[in-house]
Design an enzyme around this catalytic site. Sequence first.
Site, mmCIF file in Angstrom:
data_model
loop_
_atom_site.group_PDB
_atom_site.id
_atom_site.type_symbol
_atom_site.label_atom_id
_atom_site.label_comp_id
_atom_site.label_asym_id
_atom_site.label_seq_id
_atom_site.Cartn_x
_atom_site.Cartn_y
_atom_site.Cartn_z
ATOM 1 C CB VAL A 157 -0.956 0.028 1.221
ATOM 2 C CG1 VAL A 157 -1.976 -1.093 1.127
ATOM 3 C CG2 VAL A 157 -0.191 -0.063 2.526
ATOM 4 C CB SER A 158 0.732 4.284 -1.917
ATOM 5 O OG SER A 158 -0.643 4.606 -1.840
ATOM 6 C CB SER A 159 -0.553 6.163 2.626
ATOM 7 O OG SER A 159 -1.905 5.777 2.735
#
Length: 204
Positions: free
Chosen positions: A31-33
């Site tokens: 996931v990017s965050s």
Amino acid sequence: TGLFRAYPDTSGCTNKEFNMHKGQEVGYVRVSSLLQNTARQLDGIQLDKVFEDRASGKNTLQPQLEACLAHLREGDTLHVHSMDRLARNLDDMRRIVKELTGRGVAVKFLKEGLTFTGDDSPMSNLLLSMLGAVAEFERSLILERQREGIAIAKGEGKYKGRKAALTPEQVSDLRQRAASGEKKTALAKAFGVSRETVYTNLRV
């Protein structure tokens, strides 16, 4: 009877096919965050081991992907939710898939419904390139929209940037505790942040 035990008939299998029965089912999620949830990416799949990265796809620091690639062995199957979770550009994705299938590891992309084993047809390889290119194009559109939105918000005086994960006082405390020998994992848990955030603040 009690004297005999039934085994699967493997007489028609190649060594590679037989090894596939003994391999691990391995998952990779990214996931990017910290706000994104990984739970649904490989929901319902029985996995022996899962590697998880919480980082931007354009960030080359994906330690769990590297660990995953090093862990995989001939006969294993790697499960990934979608192509853009494994890599954010076509060249990297094709390189990773080619490297893994060359080692006898199958790669499954759930969203696209594709499996690559190294014995793939020209059509499968074409789909890999086409869908990978589409994923890369979609990402570029999203980034362009984000940049445009930020530019508009800045022009209206509404954009303040991302709030820092730690206050200056917390950063100072973090560095003191790290200098005294406290482990990075324990510090991340104590401050409620990722280990990457801990390392970032220690490097600054």
